[in-house]
Design a protein around this motif. Structure first.
Motif, PDB file in Angstrom:
ATOM      1  N   LEU A  33     -15.672  -6.791  -0.548  1.00 57.08           N
ATOM      2  CA  LEU A  33     -15.066  -7.224  -2.040  1.00 57.08           C
ATOM      3  C   LEU A  33     -13.662  -7.848  -1.913  1.00 57.08           C
ATOM      4  O   LEU A  33     -12.933  -8.290  -2.842  1.00 57.08           O
ATOM      5  N   GLY A  34     -13.153  -8.043  -0.681  1.00 58.01           N
ATOM      6  CA  GLY A  34     -12.036  -8.569  -0.427  1.00 58.01           C
ATOM      7  C   GLY A  34     -10.766  -7.950  -0.092  1.00 58.01           C
ATOM      8  O   GLY A  34      -9.678  -8.158  -0.052  1.00 58.01           O
ATOM      9  N   PHE A  35     -11.077  -6.463   0.225  1.00 53.89           N
ATOM     10  CA  PHE A  35      -9.945  -5.540   0.409  1.00 53.89           C
ATOM     11  C   PHE A  35      -9.794  -5.183   1.873  1.00 53.89           C
ATOM     12  O   PHE A  35     -10.802  -5.433   2.649  1.00 53.89           O
ATOM     13  N   ASP A  36      -8.704  -5.062   2.291  1.00 52.66           N
ATOM     14  CA  ASP A  36      -8.570  -4.728   3.712  1.00 52.66           C
ATOM     15  C   ASP A  36      -8.353  -2.992   3.679  1.00 52.66           C
ATOM     16  O   ASP A  36      -7.508  -2.538   3.567  1.00 52.66           O
ATOM     17  N   ALA A  37      -9.710  -2.412   3.838  1.00 53.32           N
ATOM     18  CA  ALA A  37     -10.239  -1.063   3.619  1.00 53.32           C
ATOM     19  C   ALA A  37      -9.823  -0.350   5.041  1.00 53.32           C
ATOM     20  O   ALA A  37     -10.443  -0.581   5.808  1.00 53.32           O
ATOM     21  N   HIS A  38      -9.294   1.009   4.922  1.00 51.80           N
ATOM     22  CA  HIS A  38      -9.315   1.677   6.004  1.00 51.80           C
ATOM     23  C   HIS A  38      -9.457   3.247   5.581  1.00 51.80           C
ATOM     24  O   HIS A  38      -8.962   3.523   4.543  1.00 51.80           O
ATOM     25  N   LEU A  39     -10.366   3.874   6.475  1.00 53.11           N
ATOM     26  CA  LEU A  39     -10.628   5.297   6.231  1.00 53.11           C
ATOM     27  C   LEU A  39      -9.766   6.506   6.748  1.00 53.11           C
ATOM     28  O   LEU A  39      -9.211   6.161   8.098  1.00 53.11           O
ATOM     29  N   VAL A  40      -9.559   7.446   5.937  1.00 52.83           N
ATOM     30  CA  VAL A  40      -8.793   8.547   6.191  1.00 52.83           C
ATOM     31  C   VAL A  40      -9.622   9.821   5.557  1.00 52.83           C
ATOM     32  O   VAL A  40     -10.082   9.979   4.548  1.00 52.83           O
ATOM     33  N   PRO A  41     -10.191  10.632   6.847  1.00 54.77           N
ATOM     34  CA  PRO A  41     -11.031  11.566   6.520  1.00 54.77           C
ATOM     35  C   PRO A  41     -10.790  12.981   5.814  1.00 54.77           C
ATOM     36  O   PRO A  41     -11.587  13.635   5.371  1.00 54.77           O
ATOM     37  N   THR A  42      -9.305  13.214   5.766  1.00 52.51           N
ATOM     38  CA  THR A  42      -8.707  14.136   5.297  1.00 52.51           C
ATOM     39  C   THR A  42      -7.548  14.001   4.423  1.00 52.51           C
ATOM     40  O   THR A  42      -6.796  13.119   4.703  1.00 52.51           O
ATOM     41  N   GLY A  43      -7.464  14.863   3.332  1.00 52.54           N
ATOM     42  CA  GLY A  43      -6.146  14.814   2.531  1.00 52.54           C
ATOM     43  C   GLY A  43      -5.024  14.981   3.155  1.00 52.54           C
ATOM     44  O   GLY A  43      -3.850  14.446   2.958  1.00 52.54           O
ATOM     45  N   ALA A  44      -4.792  15.798   4.289  1.00 56.09           N
ATOM     46  CA  ALA A  44      -3.723  16.432   4.940  1.00 56.09           C
ATOM     47  C   ALA A  44      -3.184  15.291   5.839  1.00 56.09           C
ATOM     48  O   ALA A  44      -1.780  14.878   6.085  1.00 56.09           O
ATOM     49  N   GLU A  45      -4.177  14.227   6.089  1.00 58.24           N
ATOM     50  CA  GLU A  45      -3.573  12.762   6.889  1.00 58.24           C
ATOM     51  C   GLU A  45      -3.154  11.676   6.007  1.00 58.24           C
ATOM     52  O   GLU A  45      -2.437  10.590   6.390  1.00 58.24           O
ATOM     53  N   THR A  46      -2.986  11.924   4.559  1.00 55.91           N
ATOM     54  CA  THR A  46      -2.794  10.726   3.711  1.00 55.91           C
ATOM     55  C   THR A  46      -1.554  10.287   3.741  1.00 55.91           C
ATOM     56  O   THR A  46      -1.246   9.081   4.045  1.00 55.91           O
ATOM     57  N   SER A  47      -0.640  11.158   3.702  1.00 54.73           N
ATOM     58  CA  SER A  47       1.025  10.741   3.759  1.00 54.73           C
ATOM     59  C   SER A  47       1.164   9.942   4.892  1.00 54.73           C
ATOM     60  O   SER A  47       2.091   8.998   4.935  1.00 54.73           O
ATOM     61  N   THR A  48       0.681  10.664   6.032  1.00 57.32           N
ATOM     62  CA  THR A  48       1.128   9.913   7.479  1.00 57.32           C
ATOM     63  C   THR A  48       0.412   8.317   7.458  1.00 57.32           C
ATOM     64  O   THR A  48       1.000   7.430   7.991  1.00 57.32           O
ATOM     65  N   GLU A  49      -0.735   8.419   6.937  1.00 54.98           N
ATOM     66  CA  GLU A  49      -1.510   7.075   7.137  1.00 54.98           C
ATOM     67  C   GLU A  49      -0.841   6.258   6.080  1.00 54.98           C
ATOM     68  O   GLU A  49      -0.866   4.948   6.391  1.00 54.98           O
ATOM     69  N   VAL A  50      -0.567   6.747   4.788  1.00 51.28           N
ATOM     70  CA  VAL A  50       0.313   5.607   3.720  1.00 51.28           C
ATOM     71  C   VAL A  50       1.505   5.238   4.493  1.00 51.28           C
ATOM     72  O   VAL A  50       2.007   3.805   4.442  1.00 51.28           O
TER      73      VAL A  50
END
Length: 134
Positions: A33-50
């Motif tokens: 659909l045109g997004f540059d999408a990346h997966l993060v498997p856990t909530g704990a990794e969210t801040s680091t990946e953002v």
């Protein structure tokens, strides 16, 4: 004064989802659909990946392993990160939706979900607002 109020051509989205079947399909569909999408498997990794990826939006499972979605969103806010967050949840009760929106979500989508709707819900908070005219 013609101002471009569209979203980026390929907005980036961080998908925080632990269900392997759903997450892979969701990332693939968002890319289609045109997004540059990346997966993060856990909530704990969210801040680091953002911080690392600096996405335009986050599609966050309300109940990923390790850290609840509202807690993950809270950590983003505490860190001064205002990236829009759209929750994805199997909780369909009006109370759950209202609570998530009142506490910290920019939007909320329920399972089963329609990919076109999820795409629109991700794009909506990253679209610039028109200038305010008195």
């Amino acid at each position: 004064m013609n101002q471009d109020l569209s979203v980026p051509e390929h907005p980036s989205v961080l998908v925080v989802e632990d269900e392997s079947g759903t997450s892979g399909m969701l990332v693939m569909a968002l890319r289609f659909l045109g997004f540059d999408a990346h997966l993060v498997p856990t909530g704990a990794e969210t801040s680091t990946e953002v911080r690392r990826r600096q996405p335009d939006a986050v599609l966050l499972d309300l109940a990923p392993p390790g850290l609840d979605g509202t807690e993950a969103r809270g950590r983003l806010r505490t860190a001064g990160i205002d990236t829009p967050v759209v929750f994805l949840s199997a909780r369909t009760a009006v109370e759950d939706t209202c609570h998530a929106l009142a506490v910290c979500a920019d939007d909320y989508a329920t399972r089963p979900f329609d990919l076109t709707e999820v795409s629109a819900r991700i794009r909506a908070p990253i679209r610039p607002s028109p200038p305010h005219r008195p």
